[in-house]
Design a protein around this motif. Structure first.
Motif, PDB file in Angstrom:
ATOM      1  N   PHE A  66     -69.090  29.736  52.752  1.00  0.00           N
ATOM      2  CA  PHE A  66     -69.267  28.572  51.880  1.00  0.00           C
ATOM      3  C   PHE A  66     -69.949  29.060  50.614  1.00  0.00           C
ATOM      4  CE2 PHE A  66     -71.391  24.996  49.999  1.00  0.00           C
ATOM      5  CZ  PHE A  66     -70.588  23.897  50.264  1.00  0.00           C
ATOM      6  N   MET A  67     -69.221  29.055  49.501  1.00  0.00           N
ATOM      7  CA  MET A  67     -69.768  29.493  48.214  1.00  0.00           C
ATOM      8  C   MET A  67     -70.402  28.291  47.532  1.00  0.00           C
ATOM      9  SD  MET A  67     -70.136  32.084  46.300  1.00  0.00           S
ATOM     10  CE  MET A  67     -70.743  32.332  44.645  1.00  0.00           C
ATOM     11  N   LYS A  68     -71.727  28.294  47.463  1.00  0.00           N
ATOM     12  CA  LYS A  68     -72.464  27.146  46.936  1.00  0.00           C
ATOM     13  C   LYS A  68     -72.555  27.151  45.412  1.00  0.00           C
ATOM     14  CE  LYS A  68     -76.871  24.799  47.591  1.00  0.00           C
ATOM     15  NZ  LYS A  68     -78.145  24.878  48.315  1.00  0.00           N
ATOM     16  N   GLN A  69     -72.960  28.286  44.822  1.00  0.00           N
ATOM     17  CA  GLN A  69     -73.114  28.360  43.369  1.00  0.00           C
ATOM     18  C   GLN A  69     -73.281  29.801  42.938  1.00  0.00           C
ATOM     19  OE1 GLN A  69     -76.770  26.096  42.925  1.00  0.00           O
ATOM     20  NE2 GLN A  69     -77.966  27.952  42.678  1.00  0.00           N
ATOM     21  N   MET A  70     -72.986  30.042  41.652  1.00  0.00           N
ATOM     22  CA  MET A  70     -73.297  31.317  41.034  1.00  0.00           C
ATOM     23  C   MET A  70     -74.723  31.203  40.497  1.00  0.00           C
ATOM     24  SD  MET A  70     -70.633  33.213  41.489  1.00  0.00           S
ATOM     25  CE  MET A  70     -70.975  34.610  40.444  1.00  0.00           C
ATOM     26  N   ALA A  71     -75.221  32.263  39.885  1.00  0.00           N
ATOM     27  CA  ALA A  71     -76.575  32.242  39.328  1.00  0.00           C
ATOM     28  C   ALA A  71     -76.614  31.376  38.076  1.00  0.00           C
ATOM     29  CB  ALA A  71     -77.035  33.660  39.016  1.00  0.00           C
ATOM     30  N   GLY A  72     -77.744  30.724  37.875  1.00  0.00           N
ATOM     31  CA  GLY A  72     -77.905  29.868  36.701  1.00  0.00           C
ATOM     32  C   GLY A  72     -76.909  28.725  36.752  1.00  0.00           C
ATOM     33  N   LYS A  73     -76.237  28.515  35.659  1.00  0.00           N
ATOM     34  CA  LYS A  73     -75.229  27.451  35.586  1.00  0.00           C
ATOM     35  C   LYS A  73     -73.837  28.015  35.407  1.00  0.00           C
ATOM     36  CE  LYS A  73     -78.511  24.148  33.873  1.00  0.00           C
ATOM     37  NZ  LYS A  73     -78.559  22.750  34.034  1.00  0.00           N
ATOM     38  N   LYS A  74     -73.661  29.295  35.770  1.00  0.00           N
ATOM     39  CA  LYS A  74     -72.341  29.907  35.640  1.00  0.00           C
ATOM     40  C   LYS A  74     -71.358  29.206  36.577  1.00  0.00           C
ATOM     41  CE  LYS A  74     -73.800  34.610  34.552  1.00  0.00           C
ATOM     42  NZ  LYS A  74     -73.755  35.991  35.029  1.00  0.00           N
ATOM     43  N   PRO A  75     -70.126  29.001  36.116  1.00  0.00           N
ATOM     44  CA  PRO A  75     -69.135  28.400  37.003  1.00  0.00           C
ATOM     45  C   PRO A  75     -68.709  29.391  38.093  1.00  0.00           C
ATOM     46  CG  PRO A  75     -68.133  29.005  34.912  1.00  0.00           C
ATOM     47  CD  PRO A  75     -69.617  29.255  34.782  1.00  0.00           C
ATOM     48  N   ILE A  76     -68.306  28.844  39.203  1.00  0.00           N
ATOM     49  CA  ILE A  76     -67.790  29.677  40.296  1.00  0.00           C
ATOM     50  C   ILE A  76     -66.364  30.079  39.937  1.00  0.00           C
ATOM     51  CG2 ILE A  76     -67.152  29.746  42.736  1.00  0.00           C
ATOM     52  CD1 ILE A  76     -69.329  27.622  43.238  1.00  0.00           C
ATOM     53  N   PRO A  77     -66.046  31.387  39.915  1.00  0.00           N
ATOM     54  CA  PRO A  77     -64.671  31.807  39.641  1.00  0.00           C
ATOM     55  C   PRO A  77     -63.713  31.200  40.679  1.00  0.00           C
ATOM     56  CG  PRO A  77     -66.151  33.682  39.502  1.00  0.00           C
ATOM     57  CD  PRO A  77     -66.945  32.541  40.077  1.00  0.00           C
ATOM     58  N   ALA A  78     -62.493  30.929  40.261  1.00  0.00           N
ATOM     59  CA  ALA A  78     -61.516  30.249  41.122  1.00  0.00           C
ATOM     60  C   ALA A  78     -61.333  30.956  42.460  1.00  0.00           C
ATOM     61  CB  ALA A  78     -60.180  30.124  40.393  1.00  0.00           C
ATOM     62  N   ASP A  79     -61.295  32.300  42.453  1.00  0.00           N
ATOM     63  CA  ASP A  79     -61.068  33.018  43.717  1.00  0.00           C
ATOM     64  C   ASP A  79     -62.279  32.975  44.651  1.00  0.00           C
ATOM     65  OD1 ASP A  79     -62.354  34.848  41.833  1.00  0.00           O
ATOM     66  OD2 ASP A  79     -61.991  36.424  43.315  1.00  0.00           O
ATOM     67  N   LEU A  80     -63.441  32.583  44.123  1.00  0.00           N
ATOM     68  CA  LEU A  80     -64.641  32.480  44.953  1.00  0.00           C
ATOM     69  C   LEU A  80     -64.968  31.038  45.348  1.00  0.00           C
ATOM     70  CD1 LEU A  80     -67.003  35.032  43.152  1.00  0.00           C
ATOM     71  CD2 LEU A  80     -65.664  35.370  45.237  1.00  0.00           C
ATOM     72  N   MET A  81     -64.201  30.080  44.859  1.00  0.00           N
ATOM     73  CA  MET A  81     -64.454  28.673  45.179  1.00  0.00           C
ATOM     74  C   MET A  81     -63.956  28.401  46.604  1.00  0.00           C
ATOM     75  SD  MET A  81     -65.725  25.802  44.492  1.00  0.00           S
ATOM     76  CE  MET A  81     -66.098  25.585  42.781  1.00  0.00           C
ATOM     77  N   ILE A  82     -64.768  28.817  47.545  1.00  0.00           N
ATOM     78  CA  ILE A  82     -64.447  28.677  48.969  1.00  0.00           C
ATOM     79  C   ILE A  82     -65.556  27.840  49.584  1.00  0.00           C
ATOM     80  CG2 ILE A  82     -64.131  29.893  51.144  1.00  0.00           C
ATOM     81  CD1 ILE A  82     -63.320  32.350  49.372  1.00  0.00           C
ATOM     82  N   ARG A  83     -65.191  26.711  50.120  1.00  0.00           N
ATOM     83  CA  ARG A  83     -66.182  25.803  50.703  1.00  0.00           C
ATOM     84  C   ARG A  83     -65.678  25.342  52.055  1.00  0.00           C
ATOM     85  NH1 ARG A  83     -68.907  22.756  45.562  1.00  0.00           N
ATOM     86  NH2 ARG A  83     -70.030  24.612  44.925  1.00  0.00           N
TER      87      ARG A  83
END
Length: 81
Positions: free
Chosen positions: A58-75
């Motif tokens: 479950f990929m919750k967030q990147m550091a700071g306010k960076k968007p999660i890259p599409a290939d890492l958007m796994i929930r």
């Protein structure tokens, strides 16, 4: 459900390939003022380990306010026993 909360990710983490394995791994970068960066490679490595060992990522967030890259958007969520 046994899980690893890999957040805030302030260093690389790898799952052992011989177990025992958790059911779920929650991945997230540090947030807030003065946050430390989480390289995308860390997230890709742990997600790869999860896939290799049948652990649900479950990929919750990147550091700071960076968007999660599409290939890492796994929930994903584990199935309750």
């Amino acid at each position: 459900v046994r899980f690893i909360s890999y957040e805030p990710a302030i260093g690389p983490l790898r799952l052992p390939l011989d177990g025992p394995f958790p059911d779920w791994t929650i991945i997230g970068g540090e947030s807030g003022p003065g946050y430390r960066d989480m390289p995308e490679k860390w997230a890709r490595d742990i997600i790869s380990d999860c896939r290799d060992t049948l652990v649900v990522p479950f990929m919750k967030q990147m550091a700071g306010k960076k968007p999660i890259p599409a290939d890492l958007m796994i929930r994903e969520f584990p199935v309750a026993a």
